[in-house]
Design a protein around this motif. Structure first.
Motif, PDB file in Angstrom:
ATOM      1  N   CYS A  50       0.846  -1.185   0.000  1.00  0.00           N
ATOM      2  CA  CYS A  50       0.000   0.000   0.000  1.00  0.00           C
ATOM      3  C   CYS A  50       0.887   1.242   0.000  1.00  0.00           C
ATOM      4  O   CYS A  50       2.106   1.146  -0.106  1.00  0.00           O
ATOM      5  N   GLU A  51       0.254   2.402   0.133  1.00  0.00           N
ATOM      6  CA  GLU A  51       0.975   3.662   0.000  1.00  0.00           C
ATOM      7  C   GLU A  51       1.371   4.306   1.322  1.00  0.00           C
ATOM      8  O   GLU A  51       2.082   5.311   1.330  1.00  0.00           O
ATOM      9  N   GLY A  71     -14.295   9.680  -4.670  1.00  0.00           N
ATOM     10  CA  GLY A  71     -15.445   8.888  -5.071  1.00  0.00           C
ATOM     11  C   GLY A  71     -15.159   7.407  -5.073  1.00  0.00           C
ATOM     12  O   GLY A  71     -16.013   6.598  -4.694  1.00  0.00           O
ATOM     13  N   ALA A  72     -13.950   7.026  -5.474  1.00  0.00           N
ATOM     14  CA  ALA A  72     -13.595   5.602  -5.507  1.00  0.00           C
ATOM     15  C   ALA A  72     -13.541   5.025  -4.100  1.00  0.00           C
ATOM     16  O   ALA A  72     -13.951   3.885  -3.866  1.00  0.00           O
ATOM     17  N   VAL A  73     -13.048   5.809  -3.141  1.00  0.00           N
ATOM     18  CA  VAL A  73     -12.950   5.335  -1.760  1.00  0.00           C
ATOM     19  C   VAL A  73     -14.325   4.981  -1.213  1.00  0.00           C
ATOM     20  O   VAL A  73     -14.519   3.956  -0.565  1.00  0.00           O
ATOM     21  N   ALA A  95     -10.862  -4.865  12.086  1.00  0.00           N
ATOM     22  CA  ALA A  95     -10.687  -5.175  10.666  1.00  0.00           C
ATOM     23  C   ALA A  95     -11.620  -4.303   9.831  1.00  0.00           C
ATOM     24  O   ALA A  95     -12.457  -3.569  10.360  1.00  0.00           O
ATOM     25  N   GLY A  96     -11.453  -4.386   8.506  1.00  0.00           N
ATOM     26  CA  GLY A  96     -12.357  -3.701   7.590  1.00  0.00           C
ATOM     27  C   GLY A  96     -12.034  -2.243   7.370  1.00  0.00           C
ATOM     28  O   GLY A  96     -12.916  -1.446   7.037  1.00  0.00           O
ATOM     29  N   HIS A  97     -10.769  -1.846   7.475  1.00  0.00           N
ATOM     30  CA  HIS A  97     -10.386  -0.440   7.326  1.00  0.00           C
ATOM     31  C   HIS A  97     -10.184  -0.039   5.867  1.00  0.00           C
ATOM     32  O   HIS A  97      -9.878   1.110   5.584  1.00  0.00           O
ATOM     33  N   GLU A  98     -10.318  -0.944   4.954  1.00  0.00           N
ATOM     34  CA  GLU A  98     -10.033  -0.766   3.533  1.00  0.00           C
ATOM     35  C   GLU A  98      -8.693  -0.071   3.339  1.00  0.00           C
ATOM     36  O   GLU A  98      -7.675  -0.513   3.884  1.00  0.00           O
ATOM     37  N   GLY A  99      -8.644   1.059   2.598  1.00  0.00           N
ATOM     38  CA  GLY A  99      -7.354   1.690   2.324  1.00  0.00           C
ATOM     39  C   GLY A  99      -6.867   2.599   3.433  1.00  0.00           C
ATOM     40  O   GLY A  99      -5.836   3.256   3.272  1.00  0.00           O
ATOM     41  N   ALA A 100      -7.583   2.641   4.560  1.00  0.00           N
ATOM     42  CA  ALA A 100      -7.228   3.570   5.637  1.00  0.00           C
ATOM     43  C   ALA A 100      -6.577   2.877   6.823  1.00  0.00           C
ATOM     44  O   ALA A 100      -6.382   3.501   7.867  1.00  0.00           O
ATOM     45  N   ARG A 119      -7.252  -4.628  -0.115  1.00  0.00           N
ATOM     46  CA  ARG A 119      -7.733  -3.795   0.963  1.00  0.00           C
ATOM     47  C   ARG A 119      -8.973  -4.435   1.572  1.00  0.00           C
ATOM     48  O   ARG A 119      -9.823  -4.951   0.837  1.00  0.00           O
ATOM     49  N   PRO A 120      -9.128  -4.397   2.893  1.00  0.00           N
ATOM     50  CA  PRO A 120     -10.274  -5.056   3.536  1.00  0.00           C
ATOM     51  C   PRO A 120     -11.531  -4.190   3.479  1.00  0.00           C
ATOM     52  O   PRO A 120     -11.725  -3.276   4.275  1.00  0.00           O
ATOM     53  N   PHE A 121     -12.386  -4.473   2.518  1.00  0.00           N
ATOM     54  CA  PHE A 121     -13.594  -3.697   2.243  1.00  0.00           C
ATOM     55  C   PHE A 121     -14.742  -4.130   3.150  1.00  0.00           C
ATOM     56  O   PHE A 121     -14.983  -5.332   3.343  1.00  0.00           O
ATOM     57  N   MET A 122     -15.446  -3.148   3.706  1.00  0.00           N
ATOM     58  CA  MET A 122     -16.667  -3.404   4.463  1.00  0.00           C
ATOM     59  C   MET A 122     -17.843  -2.762   3.743  1.00  0.00           C
ATOM     60  O   MET A 122     -17.742  -1.621   3.276  1.00  0.00           O
TER      61      MET A 122
END
Length: 394
Positions: free
Chosen positions: A44-45, A253-255, A346-351, A323-326
């Protein structure tokens, strides 16, 4: 041996939780089927962002987390010493740019909403934006600067948090998959089963990023964490020409989107090593780790709209991660009412990089039975917004 807490997952969220709990006096063991930072945390970044979050609970968590990272970077350096690599904490700020007329109004409206929630979101004119980023393509339509955005090197930050946790007594077991939950004769949770045998604990915390749903399933429970694939490009080293985290307004928007199809946006920044990191994409394709050439092409094309000089840059490598998507766009943090003693982070996606420290503090305070700095109820596994997804997946 019985632990106070077993943490499943040695990514940055698991490492941060291990450190916070160990420093609070808990007996902690972290177990991972791979190695520390071997999954999403090394793919990731390293974003520590408030700029991509609208008013709401996640933004509140990100704002609090931003204050924690400033001190944590100092504390880790002091604790681990000069021989440990720097986490490269850089409060560089973020510049969000709309490259089209259609994107300008939504960006400015989004920034206005954030300011109402206490975010420092500064609308810039063309000259002001170009003074921050002289090589930015000058034909953009709107720009907003976020001085609170920061950056760390995510792999090193994860390793540093884990090293600190171990200095405070946490144990680490790598290359050992967790295979299920361990219950006593009454059905109560008393630990986990692993490929190497049983581990006993009063509490088990699942912090396995996009694999958290799989771990929960091995315990007989549904947790709707899904992998969302992202791709990145890295250039060869060059003269420092990009001074902030710069991204186009499509990223916001993608987030927040639930769309499973490929979405690309441009997120560009220089690294301490002299390369330029270019993201990003989002796509729900399961755990397919094959190179996504169409995603990389889309990322590159959008990057050139912001910084045309990158057309002459050589791409040194590409990489991707999950990324863990919720489905309700909030991480799940707290005890699972379906199985007392089972906890989730868990489930923070890209954050996840940015929110890790605040998540760890919330887990620590909840396990201690103390008031949390922020209201924990919106992140609970028992929250109303999550219930329909548990029912659908059941």
């Amino acid at each position: 041996m019985t632990n106070d807490v077993i943490i499943v997952g040695a990514g940055i969220v698991g490492a941060a939780c291990a450190r916070a709990l160990a420093m609070a006096g808990f007996d902690v063991t972290v177990i991972d089927r791979g190695t520390t930072a071997g999954g999403t945390s090394s793919a990731c970044e390293g974003n520590l962002l408030v700029s991509d979050k609208g008013p709401g609970r996640e933004l509140e968590l990100a704002q609090y987390a931003a204050t924690l990272w400033t001190q944590a970077a100092v504390d880790l350096r002091t604790e681990l010493g000069p021989d440990f690599p720097s986490v490269e904490y850089d409060p560089k700020g973020g510049l969000v740019v709309a490259t089209t007329d259609a994107g300008a109004a939504p960006l400015l409206a989004f920034a206005a909403g954030q300011r109402s929630a206490g975010v420092d979101a500064r609308v810039l004119d063309r000259a002001e934006a170009l003074s921050l980023e002289p090589d930015l393509a000058p034909d953009f339509r709107a720009a907003v600067f976020y001085p609170e955005d920061s950056q760390v090197q995510p792999t090193i930050a994860t390793e540093a948090l884990m090293a600190s946790a171990r200095r405070h007594g946490a144990r680490l077991i790598e290359n050992t998959p967790v295979t299920g939950v361990l219950r006593d004769s009454a059905g109560a949770l008393v630990g986990v089963t692993t490929a190497a045998g049983e581990l006993r604990a009063a509490r088990v915390l699942i912090a396995a990023g996009p694999w958290s749903g799989e771990v929960a399933a091995s315990f007989g429970l549904v947790l709707p964490v899904l992998p969302r694939r992202g791709e990145l490009l890295v250039t060869s080293r060059m003269r420092h020409r990009i001074f902030h985290k710069v991204y186009d307004a499509d990223y916001v928007g993608a987030v927040g989107s639930n769309d499973s199809a490929l979405q690309t946006s441009s997120v560009i920044e220089s690294t301490a090593g002299g390369t330029v990191l270019i993201g990003s994409s989002r796509q729900q394709i399961g755990f397919d780790c094959r190179l996504q050439v169409d995603a990389l092409a889309g990322i590159a094309a959008k990057a050139l709209r912001l910084f045309p000089f990158l057309a002459g840059a050589a791409v040194m490598r590409t990489y991707g991660g999950f990324r863990p998507f919720m489905p309700d766009h909030l991480p799940v943090i707290g005890e699972d009412p379906r199985l007392p003693g089972l906890w989730h982070a868990a489930g923070h996606e890209g954050a996840g990089i940015g929110l890790s420290l605040a998540t760890a503090e919330m887990i620590r305070d909840l396990m201690q039975g103390r008031p949390t700095r922020l209201d924990a109820a919106p992140f609970s596994p028992a929250r109303d917004s999550l219930a329909p997804h548990l029912e659908q997946a059941a």
